[in-house]
Each structure stands twice: as structure tokens, then as C-alpha cells.
Motif scaffolding. Structure first.
Motif, short mmCIF file in Angstrom:
data_model
loop_
_atom_site.label_atom_id
_atom_site.label_comp_id
_atom_site.label_asym_id
_atom_site.label_seq_id
_atom_site.Cartn_x
_atom_site.Cartn_y
_atom_site.Cartn_z
N THR A 172 6.26 1.91 8.39
CA THR A 172 6.33 3.69 8.37
C THR A 172 5.06 4.23 7.58
O THR A 172 5.31 5.47 8.51
N THR A 173 4.11 3.35 7.84
CA THR A 173 2.72 4.15 7.60
C THR A 173 1.82 4.35 8.83
O THR A 173 0.41 4.87 9.20
N GLY A 174 1.61 2.62 9.35
CA GLY A 174 0.67 2.16 10.21
C GLY A 174 -0.64 1.32 9.34
O GLY A 174 -2.03 0.60 9.95
N LEU A 175 0.06 1.38 7.58
CA LEU A 175 -1.53 1.28 7.40
C LEU A 175 -1.46 -0.86 6.77
O LEU A 175 0.02 -1.28 6.63
N ASN A 176 -2.18 -1.33 6.82
CA ASN A 176 -1.93 -2.79 6.96
C ASN A 176 -3.12 -2.40 5.50
O ASN A 176 -4.48 -2.89 5.16
N ASN A 177 -2.10 -3.07 4.09
CA ASN A 177 -2.81 -2.99 2.84
C ASN A 177 -3.06 -4.03 2.47
O ASN A 177 -2.54 -4.79 2.40
N PHE A 178 -4.41 -4.05 2.82
CA PHE A 178 -5.04 -5.69 1.56
C PHE A 178 -5.24 -5.52 0.59
O PHE A 178 -5.51 -6.94 0.21
N ALA A 179 -4.45 -4.71 -0.54
CA ALA A 179 -4.60 -4.76 -1.36
C ALA A 179 -3.42 -5.38 -1.74
O ALA A 179 -2.87 -5.09 -3.21
N ARG A 230 -1.93 13.38 3.56
CA ARG A 230 -2.47 14.50 3.80
C ARG A 230 -3.29 15.32 4.13
O ARG A 230 -3.51 16.40 4.75
N LYS A 231 -4.59 14.68 4.28
CA LYS A 231 -6.14 14.93 4.63
C LYS A 231 -6.36 14.56 6.03
O LYS A 231 -6.64 14.62 6.03
N GLY A 232 -4.99 13.58 6.07
CA GLY A 232 -5.60 13.00 7.61
C GLY A 232 -6.62 11.88 8.40
O GLY A 232 -6.97 11.80 8.92
N VAL A 233 -6.46 11.42 7.32
CA VAL A 233 -7.53 10.09 6.94
C VAL A 233 -6.89 9.13 7.52
O VAL A 233 -5.69 9.06 8.38
N ARG A 234 -7.72 9.08 8.76
CA ARG A 234 -7.94 7.71 10.00
C ARG A 234 -7.02 6.78 9.16
O ARG A 234 -8.00 6.09 8.24
N MET A 239 -7.13 2.03 6.05
CA MET A 239 -7.61 0.05 5.42
C MET A 239 -8.48 -0.65 5.02
O MET A 239 -9.02 -1.30 3.66
N ILE A 240 -9.86 0.92 5.18
CA ILE A 240 -11.06 -0.17 4.07
C ILE A 240 -11.40 0.68 2.88
O ILE A 240 -11.46 -0.30 1.49
N VAL A 241 -10.59 1.44 2.33
CA VAL A 241 -9.46 2.07 1.00
C VAL A 241 -9.42 0.80 0.39
O VAL A 241 -9.24 0.54 -0.71
N SER A 242 -8.13 0.70 1.35
CA SER A 242 -7.26 -0.42 0.57
C SER A 242 -8.23 -2.02 -0.04
O SER A 242 -7.86 -3.16 -0.39
N ILE A 243 -9.49 -2.04 0.68
CA ILE A 243 -9.61 -3.58 0.81
C ILE A 243 -10.95 -3.42 -0.82
O ILE A 243 -10.64 -4.08 -1.81
#
Length: 432
Positions: A172-179, A230-234, A239-243
Motif C-alpha cells: 500500500t505504501t511501497g515502504l520496506n519497514n525496517f522497524a 504528505r511532504k512527498g518524502v521518497r 526506508m532510512i528513517v525506518s532504520i
């Protein structure tokens, strides 16, 4: 700010841990002085001598090395101990002539044992001398295979509970959540606090962990991921934020519960023998709950309007939004569902392997391997991939050392992707 808010959320659950842990701590024993006023550590070699269930008294055991020699005699409890000058190489020898009548070494050629200077990780080293006839039962390859098969099925279902959350978030988001591993740990810690420290029934603890896991997922999306979207973060930056979030949460857990492994003693450790398979009641319960929950998730995705909308957003978010589907609402529901499933997987994993501050991180790579193996974005693929990974991890120990079993599962992942890059149930995509 976001980490602080998450810390506050976790603190509500974990705040009582430090007080309960401190109340149950046993003070460390006072070191025995080697001379008046000298409290330096002493080093000793010892053990217990027994013939089956009978403790052997009066046997003489000699410890020699570096010019040192001393003989100890086993007491009425079969115990013996020799204080040695320090860390070093020693030879420990049992005198067979001092054994009681009718008692003999199991292997007459093994009356001596060596102690290496590199073994001294603690102040005490033990050595044993097997006596009498070997009554241990050996199991054949087929029995071991069935035992590992049951363990692999259990482990695969545990991974599937968490991996479905990963694949729904990715779809749904394309995010690989490392958390996501820390979400698994969160559920295990909540269950340990409620069931062990507070003494509440494990099924109630399981329900509380499930609810708080969903709340945890909601809070994460509300405070962090929705503003970033909403801020359009790539996706790479996200993914780095999730790490970073994973590292922050992991050490937050370490701060609250400490680095020791916590025992999930809730009365589900009784062994059940099913033919050649020996399994605990906790593992049986874990497999039953995992199967039921996975079936319910499948029905949710295929039979309900929200489930169908989730699949639509996963297939094409833009088209789903144009069709009138509230994409943000669906993503929020997915985060709640993923958090609840991860927390439940944490409880099951705690019953299977106890509780530690980094337990989710230890299986995170296997969860990603299962998702990739089954096909990114496919919930059913995550289930199939998880079962393949779980079975291969446990069955591989029949042929390779147990320390290599996780690496072996990743080798299988690489081989499958070389043959079928889209995964087992993934769809081929046209490029260009």
C-alpha cells in the motif's frame, strides 16, 4: 519529537518493568576472600559425580597443572571442588580405584579431562565423568526429521504472522519497514509484563498485546509516516528513517527491560508426545492461533469491503483514489493491522523462544526473506514464503550446524530469485 512521543507510548506499557525487576533481583554473592582483607576473585574446578540417579561419595579427583596439584574427595552429595591458583591449563583425573564397589567409568579410557586457559570465561569450570551404562535413547534420522518438521512448521507460521504485515505495508505504501522487528518485540514485551510480572492469564495478555500492537501501529503512522507521505518524502529516505526508528526503539527496549533474556513462564511448557514428535503445549497453542488468525486475515482481504479496498490500493493507489477509495484511511488501517499481527507474532515467538530486547531484530531478515521469496506485495506469497523459510531453517539443522541455519535460508532465497525473480507467487512485470 516523534521518538519522544513513541517513548511516551512505550513508557505507559513498560514503566512498571524496572520496579518489578528490581524487586525480584537476587543480590550477587560476596566473593570469598583469598587472604585477610583480600576480596579478589578465586578460580575453581569442580563438578558432581553421579551414577544414574545415585550420587557417588568418596571418589578422589586430582587437578594438576603448572606445578600445582591437589586432590578433592566427593562429599555425600557427589560434589567436589578444587581451588586453583588462576586461569591456566589443568588436567583433571578421576581415580577409578576410589569408586564404590559396583560403580565404574562408562568409558575406562576417559578417566582424565583437560581444562584450557582459553575456557575461563567465568571463575568456575565444571568437568564430569560419566559413570555406569549409557541409558540415553538415540533417535533415528526419520524421527529427527519429523521433530524438525514440526518445529519448522511452527516457526514458519510465526514468521508468516509478522511477514503479512510487512507485505501489506509495502503493497500500500511501497515502504520496506525496517522497524517491523521492533513491533514484534513490542508485543512480546507487553505479554511478558502482563502475564509474568502482573500475573494475568496468558490469553488476556495476548489480547492486550494484540490491541496495544494495533495502537502502536496507528501511532507510528499518525506521528511519522503520514506526515512524511504528505511532504512527498521518497521511499529511500523513508526506508532510512525506518532504520533509525528501529535502532531507537531497540535501545529503548534495552533501557527499560535490560539485556537479559526473560523467561515466559506461563505454564505452557509441558511436553506433549505425538509419536516420535515431542512438542510443548505452548507450541501447539501457537500453531493453532497462527492458523486461525491467518485464515481470518485471508477472509478479511477477500470477503470484506475494506479488504478489497486494501487490495485495490496495493494494486494501483492512483486508480483506487480515482475510484473514490480513501487511500490514507486504508493505509492507516493497514498499519493498525500490521501492528496487531506483529504484536501477536511477538507473543507466539516469546512462547517459542523467550523474550529479549532484540528478538524482533533477530528474525527481521527472515521476515524480509519470506516476503521476497513469496512475492513482494502478495499476502498469500508472504504466507508461502514464510512456511518455506521456517521449514528450511529447521530442517537444515539435520545436515549443517545450527549456527548456520539462518544463512542457509538466505541461500535458498538467492537461488529461488535467480530462477524466479518475481518470487513464488509474484507477478511478472513488463519493464520498458
Amino acid at each position: 519529537m516523534i521518538v519522544a512521543a513513541l517513548a511516551l507510548c512505550l513508557g505507559i506499557v513498560l514503566g512498571s518493568t524496572s520496579f518489578s525487576a528490581n524487586a525480584t533481583e537476587t543480590p550477587a554473592p560476596t566473593p570469598t576472600p583469598t587472604a585477610p582483607g583480600d576480596f579478589t576473585n578465586t578460580y575453581s574446578i569442580g563438578g558432581i559425580l553421579r551414577d544414574g540417579d545415585t550420587l557417588v561419595a568418596g571418589a578422589e579427583i586430582t587437578v594438576e597443572g603448572d606445578g600445582f596439584s591437589e586432590t578433592a574427595t566427593t562429599d555425600d552429595t557427589g560434589r567436589w571442588s578444587v581451588v586453583v591458583p588462576g586461569k591456566g591449563d589443568y588436567t583433571v583425573t578421576l581415580d577409578p580405584d576410589t569408586l564404590p564397589e559396583g560403580v565404574a567409568l562408562r568409558d575406562p579410557d576417559r578417566s582424565s579431562a583437560e581444562v584450557s586457559s582459553t575456557e575461563w570465561q567465568t571463575n568456575t569450570i565444571t568437568r564430569s565423568f560419566p559413570l555406569g551404562v549409557d541409558t540415553r535413547q538415540t533417535t533415528g534420522f526419520f524421527e529427527q526429521f519429523l521433530q524438525r518438521l514440526a518445529a519448522g512448521l511452527n516457526f514458519g507460521l510465526l514468521i508468516a504472522l509478522a511477514a503479512i504485515g510487512i507485505t501489506l505495508i509495502f503493497g500500500t505504501t511501497g515502504l520496506n519497514n525496517f522497524a517491523h522487528g521492533e513491533m514484534v518485540t513490542f508485543g512480546a514485551i507487553v505479554a511478558w509484563i502482563v502475564a509474568v510480572l502482573l500475573g494475568i492469564n496468558i490469553f488476556v495478555a495476548m489480547l492486550i498485546a494484540l490491541v496495544l500492537g494495533g495502537v502502536f501501529g496507528y501511532v507510528q503512522d499518525w506521528l511519522l509516516w503520514r506526515p512524511l507521505r504528505r511532504k512527498g518524502v521518497r521511499l529511500v529516505q523513508a526506508m532510512i528513517v525506518s532504520i533509525g526508528l528501529a535502532i531507537a526503539l531497540r535501545y529503548l527496549y534495552l533501557f527499560y527491560i535490560g539485556g537479559e533474556t526473560k523467561t515466559m513462564s506461563v505454564g505452557l511448557s509441558d511436553a506433549v508426545v505425538l509419536g516420535p514428535v515431542r512438542i510443548t503445549t505452548g507450541s501447539i497453542l501457537s500453531m493453532i492461533i497462527s492458523v486461525v488468525v491467518l485464515v481470518l486475515v485471508g477472509l478479511f482481504l477477500t470477503r470484506t469491503r475494506i479488504g478489497k479496498a486494501t487490495r485495490a490500493v496495493s494494486d494501483n493507489p492512483s486508480l483506487a483514489a480515482a475510484s473514490g477509495i480513501d487511500v490514507d484511511r486504508i493505509i492507516r488501517i493497514v498499519w493498525v493491522l500490521a501492528g496487531a499481527l506483529a504484536a501477536l507474532a511477538g507473543v507466539m515467538l516469546a512462547l517459542y523462544r523467550q523474550v529479549s530486547w532484540d528478538m524482533g531484530f533477530q528474525v527481521l531478515l527472515l521476515m524480509f526473506a519470506a516476503v521476497t521469496l513469496g512475492g513482494l506485495g502478495s499476502a498469500y506469497g508472504a504466507l508461502v514464503g514464510s512456511l518455506v523459510v521456517g521449514l528450511f531453517v529447521e530442517l537444515s539443522t539435520l545436515f549443517i550446524p545450527a549456527d548456520l541455519k539462518y544463512a542457509a535460508a538466505l541461500v535458498v532465497l538467492i537461488v529461488v530469485l535467480l530462477v524466479r525473480p518475481q518470487g513464488i507467487l509474484g507477478r511478472k512485470e513488463r519493464i520498458g
